[in-house]
Design a protein around this motif. Sequence first.
Motif, mmCIF file in Angstrom:
data_model
loop_
_atom_site.group_PDB
_atom_site.id
_atom_site.type_symbol
_atom_site.label_atom_id
_atom_site.label_comp_id
_atom_site.label_asym_id
_atom_site.label_seq_id
_atom_site.Cartn_x
_atom_site.Cartn_y
_atom_site.Cartn_z
ATOM 1 N N HIS A 122 0.854 -1.187 0.000
ATOM 2 C CA HIS A 122 0.000 0.000 0.000
ATOM 3 C C HIS A 122 0.890 1.237 0.000
ATOM 4 C CE1 HIS A 122 -3.560 -2.432 1.041
ATOM 5 N NE2 HIS A 122 -2.745 -3.094 1.823
ATOM 6 N N VAL A 182 -4.695 -0.262 -8.388
ATOM 7 C CA VAL A 182 -3.864 -1.372 -7.914
ATOM 8 C C VAL A 182 -2.965 -1.778 -9.076
ATOM 9 C CG1 VAL A 182 -3.787 -3.689 -6.955
ATOM 10 C CG2 VAL A 182 -5.680 -2.166 -6.359
ATOM 11 N N ARG A 187 -1.352 -1.292 -3.940
ATOM 12 C CA ARG A 187 -2.481 -0.349 -4.000
ATOM 13 C C ARG A 187 -1.952 1.062 -3.816
ATOM 14 N NH1 ARG A 187 -7.871 -0.553 -3.845
ATOM 15 N NH2 ARG A 187 -7.842 -2.803 -3.482
ATOM 16 N N THR A 233 -2.639 5.130 -3.738
ATOM 17 C CA THR A 233 -3.602 6.217 -3.584
ATOM 18 C C THR A 233 -2.851 7.536 -3.676
ATOM 19 O OG1 THR A 233 -4.996 4.870 -2.134
ATOM 20 C CG2 THR A 233 -5.358 7.250 -2.106
#
Lengths: 115, 115
Positions: A10, A89, A111, A113
């Motif tokens: 992440h 992703v 992932r 963001t």
Amino acid sequence: DAGVIQSPRHEVTEMGQEVTLRCKPISGHNSLFWYRQTMMRGLELLIYFNNNVPIDDSGMPEDRFSAKMPNASFSTLKIQPSEPRDSAVYFCASSLRVTGANVLTFGAGSRLTVL
Amino acid sequence: KQEVTQIPAALSVPEGENLVLNCSFTDSAIYNLQWFRQDPGKGLTSLLLIQSSQREQTSGRLNASLDKSSGRSTLYIAASQPGDSATYLCAVSLYYGGATNKLIFGTGTLLAVQP
């Protein structure tokens, strides 16, 4: 074998920052692929390498994206500068390219963001 | 341009039911077709691969068929179980200068098997 290993799992970053995603393919595999998955567009092939050489990068969205494979056991996907629309992703996959069936093994994904 | 479509987008069935997932593609010049399973937050797992010269492949409770001329494939799941709940994606492999690993993915079918 531990499979295809991706890092980070992440990543949250701010617009304009550089993002580097990493992939370690399965030992002995000679093809490596970077895919991006979003709700709107599904899974898209960004680039793939054969024997560390980029074969098809037509899926790379724009010059902000670059990928390298300096050796058979490591690849990076870099986004500079990042934008919110890059949030997705990112999957790395590897396979052994031989005549006939070519089954890809996917990593667990990174992932991203971008705020 | 090859386009891959999956119907339905989502499916909910009671445990024990047999079910069929559909995949269609616009260009019949494919090398093979694969069905993948994707669990939430994880990568893709290859389930079945059908070469263009084959009509079907079976693995346990799964059976995949391919009709290249009509641009269709189906994935049949017998006696469904809650553990089958996942997103199922089909992907066609294109001829590409001798390399056959370029996969074009469908949009996926989200399957929920109710206990």
